[in-house]
Design a protein around this motif. Sequence first.
Motif, PDB file in Angstrom:
ATOM      1  N   ASP A  39      42.367  27.509  38.318  1.00 34.66           N
ATOM      2  CA  ASP A  39      41.492  27.294  37.159  1.00 34.66           C
ATOM      3  C   ASP A  39      41.513  28.596  36.329  1.00 34.66           C
ATOM      4  OD1 ASP A  39      39.945  29.090  38.536  1.00 34.66           O
ATOM      5  OD2 ASP A  39      38.159  27.841  38.644  1.00 34.66           O
ATOM      6  N   THR A  40      40.613  28.781  35.443  1.00 36.99           N
ATOM      7  CA  THR A  40      40.418  30.001  34.630  1.00 36.99           C
ATOM      8  C   THR A  40      41.559  30.301  33.662  1.00 36.99           C
ATOM      9  OG1 THR A  40      39.447  30.943  36.622  1.00 36.99           O
ATOM     10  CG2 THR A  40      39.512  32.350  34.700  1.00 36.99           C
ATOM     11  N   ILE A  41      42.802  30.422  34.162  1.00 38.51           N
ATOM     12  CA  ILE A  41      43.884  30.749  33.237  1.00 38.51           C
ATOM     13  C   ILE A  41      44.617  29.467  32.832  1.00 38.51           C
ATOM     14  CG2 ILE A  41      44.199  33.161  33.901  1.00 38.51           C
ATOM     15  CD1 ILE A  41      46.374  32.385  35.783  1.00 38.51           C
ATOM     16  N   HIS A  61      47.284  24.366  33.650  1.00 33.02           N
ATOM     17  CA  HIS A  61      47.029  25.638  34.328  1.00 33.02           C
ATOM     18  C   HIS A  61      48.268  26.079  35.103  1.00 33.02           C
ATOM     19  CE1 HIS A  61      42.696  25.417  33.548  1.00 33.02           C
ATOM     20  NE2 HIS A  61      42.897  24.117  33.609  1.00 33.02           N
ATOM     21  N   THR A  83      40.683  33.511  40.318  1.00 32.15           N
ATOM     22  CA  THR A  83      40.816  32.070  40.072  1.00 32.15           C
ATOM     23  C   THR A  83      40.417  31.286  41.322  1.00 32.15           C
ATOM     24  OG1 THR A  83      43.092  31.890  40.878  1.00 32.15           O
ATOM     25  CG2 THR A  83      42.837  32.510  38.580  1.00 32.15           C
ATOM     26  N   ILE A  96      42.373  39.200  37.909  1.00 32.65           N
ATOM     27  CA  ILE A  96      41.981  37.867  37.418  1.00 32.65           C
ATOM     28  C   ILE A  96      41.589  37.039  38.642  1.00 32.65           C
ATOM     29  CG2 ILE A  96      42.753  35.812  36.148  1.00 32.65           C
ATOM     30  CD1 ILE A  96      44.982  37.611  34.916  1.00 32.65           C
ATOM     31  N   GLY A 142      42.236  24.660  40.648  1.00 30.22           N
ATOM     32  CA  GLY A 142      41.982  24.080  39.326  1.00 30.22           C
ATOM     33  C   GLY A 142      42.549  22.678  39.187  1.00 30.22           C
ATOM     34  N   ARG A 176      39.789  31.386  47.074  1.00 33.41           N
ATOM     35  CA  ARG A 176      40.010  32.015  45.778  1.00 33.41           C
ATOM     36  C   ARG A 176      41.396  32.634  45.781  1.00 33.41           C
ATOM     37  NH1 ARG A 176      36.446  29.305  45.224  1.00 33.41           N
ATOM     38  NH2 ARG A 176      34.308  29.703  44.557  1.00 33.41           N
TER      39      ARG A 176
END
Length: 329
Positions: A37-39, A8, A315, A313, A318, A176
């Motif tokens: 996280d996420t990406i 990530h 996130t 976006i 992560g 976040r």
Amino acid sequence: MKATAVAHPNIALIKYWGKRDKDLNLPAVGSISLTLDTIETRSTVVFREDLPEDRLLLNGETASPAQTQRVSRFLDLIRSKAKLDLRAEVSSTNNFPTGAGLASSASAFASLALAGSKAAGLELPPSRLSELARRGSGSAARSIFGGFVEMKTGELSDGTDAVAMPLDDAKGWDIRLVIAVTSHSEKKIGSTEGMEHTARTSPFYQHWVYQSQQDISAMRQAIFSRNFQLMGELAEYSAFKMHAVALSARPALLYWNSATVDLIHYIRNLREQGLPAYCTIDAGPQVKILVREADLQDLLEQLHHLRAVKEVIVTAPGPGARLITEEDD
Ligand code: PMV
């Protein structure tokens, strides 16, 4: 001789800007980041007998000669460690915009370090993976680990101590990081070139390096005491200081567009109205906003009213880089 890994991007809260050694890619200042996280970037590396040269596919398309050469030089490091003389096919996919200040080189080289070393038969411990990833891109050393991560400048000339280490896994922290994308175009001046130009021409560069250790210590304190306000203030301070040094280079390096500036004002106004949000910006025009989970919906509602924001976006903290087995797919 094949392996796949996911890594990530991370966003620096205390910024890295400047190198003490170009060949080994050793940083002149330490940095502290948050892995997101996420990406993610997913990289598969296969070493094959039948390849005359290395091949690189980026998001399913043949990469440019310059990109392929950069990856090939990185694979040379792995080949020499593994005493291997095979060329490789590399396929890397990002699920987010590439090359626009979204730290794609961090997740790219962290995933490549892990997949490449594994495919070559090496079992490297995390600190050695971090050292290897650093050779691809300074910030990639941090993406080996999850949560809050500190990158050391190190003191040794061979760079073996210029590695990242995990600081705090951020578990149970309701933070976040919202990425407000203001442009999808690739940046014109890459970070390496920008850093060299700044070191050569800015009258403030030495002072930036000199002060960096103080910023690192203060941020460690903010993280360990889970002090969101202090963390946000220090992150903004470090980002603006980095851009101020870059702006003081000759000619000036200006990574922002007008939407970036609008957003900075906007976030400051939100704060005055009682919504605690803080921004950080890398070598590109995107604005990354730190906010608590409880304030996320309010922030997103506000951002949706802004035409300058092309994409948002969201996130959270992560994990570090990891291998993907066929069962995971
Ligand atoms: O890792 P590089 O060489 O792309 O440099 C990263 C530089 C910044 O993103 C601007 C700051 C940082 O610490 O990530």
